[in-house]
Scaffold this active site. Structure first.
Site, PDB file in Angstrom:
ATOM      1  N   THR A 105       0.864  -1.173   0.000  1.00 53.50           N
ATOM      2  CA  THR A 105       0.000   0.000   0.000  1.00 53.50           C
ATOM      3  C   THR A 105       0.903   1.226   0.000  1.00 53.50           C
ATOM      4  O   THR A 105       1.633   1.479   0.948  1.00 53.50           O
ATOM      5  CB  THR A 105      -0.916   0.020   1.235  1.00 53.50           C
ATOM      6  OG1 THR A 105      -1.769  -1.120   1.184  1.00 53.50           O
ATOM      7  CG2 THR A 105      -1.769   1.283   1.258  1.00 53.50           C
ATOM      8  N   LYS A 180      -7.292   1.442  -2.869  1.00 53.06           N
ATOM      9  CA  LYS A 180      -6.901   1.012  -1.516  1.00 53.06           C
ATOM     10  C   LYS A 180      -7.105   2.144  -0.508  1.00 53.06           C
ATOM     11  O   LYS A 180      -7.466   1.901   0.651  1.00 53.06           O
ATOM     12  CB  LYS A 180      -5.447   0.559  -1.512  1.00 53.06           C
ATOM     13  CG  LYS A 180      -4.936   0.052  -0.148  1.00 53.06           C
ATOM     14  CD  LYS A 180      -5.733  -1.138   0.368  1.00 53.06           C
ATOM     15  CE  LYS A 180      -5.308  -1.554   1.780  1.00 53.06           C
ATOM     16  NZ  LYS A 180      -3.988  -2.172   1.849  1.00 53.06           N
TER      17      LYS A 180
END
Length: 302
Positions: A105, A180
């Site tokens: 991420t 995300k």
């Protein structure tokens, strides 16, 4: 893309980062029959994979030179910068035609940079962050959010299928990371609600486990309520996902939201609470440890 891309039947996969989630993910690829090269900063974290047949590479450069598909699952954007763009990094040493899948991420802008730098070297990059935590990684049922060229996505879906169940192409480079961020924003406020609900149940004299039976499958239901609330109540604060990494994600999301002129007060509150939790020594605990903050505050106010 001018030519139809494909991966070789005997492709070697390089995997960088074998932490809480990465170890399981690399293991699935190994079990699928691929030759898997491994690099991680702490070699003993990869011991079980090496015992199962993975090949240890001493440096990222060695891994890049000996792999056709390279998957990364590291901690922070600065780690992504280091392993891809450093002097001995992947961009400078992977073979032309290599496929790069960054599942960290990270920031959408960094994903776009990786895409462009890879393309300039004749490589193909996807940003493919995941959701599902340690359990999702172990059970190979992660949600995978993908940005990059759709043709490259289609080529690499068979690899991603070994890691997750909900694999969705979101758009151009950076789109996976933006998706995300949406995921983390939703979780951030939801975790506040889950902790407050469990603290309320306990404070009111109810049995929190029984309360969960009533509310987990109703309108209040969420992944966090079903999977993390039971850990809270069992005083299990081991990391499926680290507090420090969640703070990193919320910082990225807040920065991107600010660039777009979007107000995110719920996210700001969640970040401030998690920063308070980290300051109390819980940065390496799981995100469910936010419950500790509520129980400690309840004790003070009793």
């Amino acid at each position: 893309m001018k030519t139809l891309l494909a991966i070789k039947q005997n492709s070697k996969i390089g995997f960088v980062g074998t932490g809480v989630m990465g170890k399981s993910m690399a293991g699935h690829l190994l079990m699928a029959g691929y030759e898997v090269n491994i690099y991680t900063r702490t070699k003993n974290k990869a011991e079980s994979l090496l015992n199962a047949g993975a090949v240890w590479r001493e440096t990222v450069q060695q891994l890049a030179e000996n792999s056709d598909i390279i998957v990364s699952m590291v901690g922070y954007p600065k780690d992504v910068e280091e392993i891809y763009f450093g002097e001995h990094g992947i961009i400078n040493h992977a073979k032309s035609g290599s496929f790069l899948i960054d599942m960290t991420t990270s920031s959408p802008s960094l994903a776009a940079k990786l895409y462009q730098e890879a393309l300039a070297k004749g490589m193909y990059a996807l940003d493919a962050p995941v959701s599902g935590g340690d359990v999702g990684a172990k059970e190979a049922r992660l949600a995978i959010m993908v940005g990059g060229d759709e043709e490259v996505f289609n080529v690499l879906v068979p690899i991603l299928n070994y890691l997750g169940k909900n694999i969705v192409y979101q758009g151009k480079a950076g789109a996976g990371q933006h998706t995300k961020m949406c995921n983390q924003i939703a979780i951030a406020s939801n975790m506040i609600g889950v902790c407050e609900a469990m603290a309320y149940a306990q404070k009111s004299g109810l049995n929190p486990d029984t309360v969960l039976k009533s509310i987990a499958s109703g309108a209040a239901g969420s992944w966090s309520l079903s999977n993390l609330a039971p850990r809270m109540l069992a005083n299990d604060f081991a990391p499926g996902f680290y507090v420090k990494h969640f703070i990193k994600d919320m910082t990225i999301a807040l920065g991107a939201a600010k660039e777009m002129g979007l107000l995110t007060p719920g996210l700001e509150l969640a970040k401030s609470l998690y920063e308070k939790l980290a300051a109390e020594g819980e940065e390496n605990s799981g995100t469910q440890s936010l419950y500790k903050l509520y129980t400690s505050l309840s004790s003070v106010n009793s």
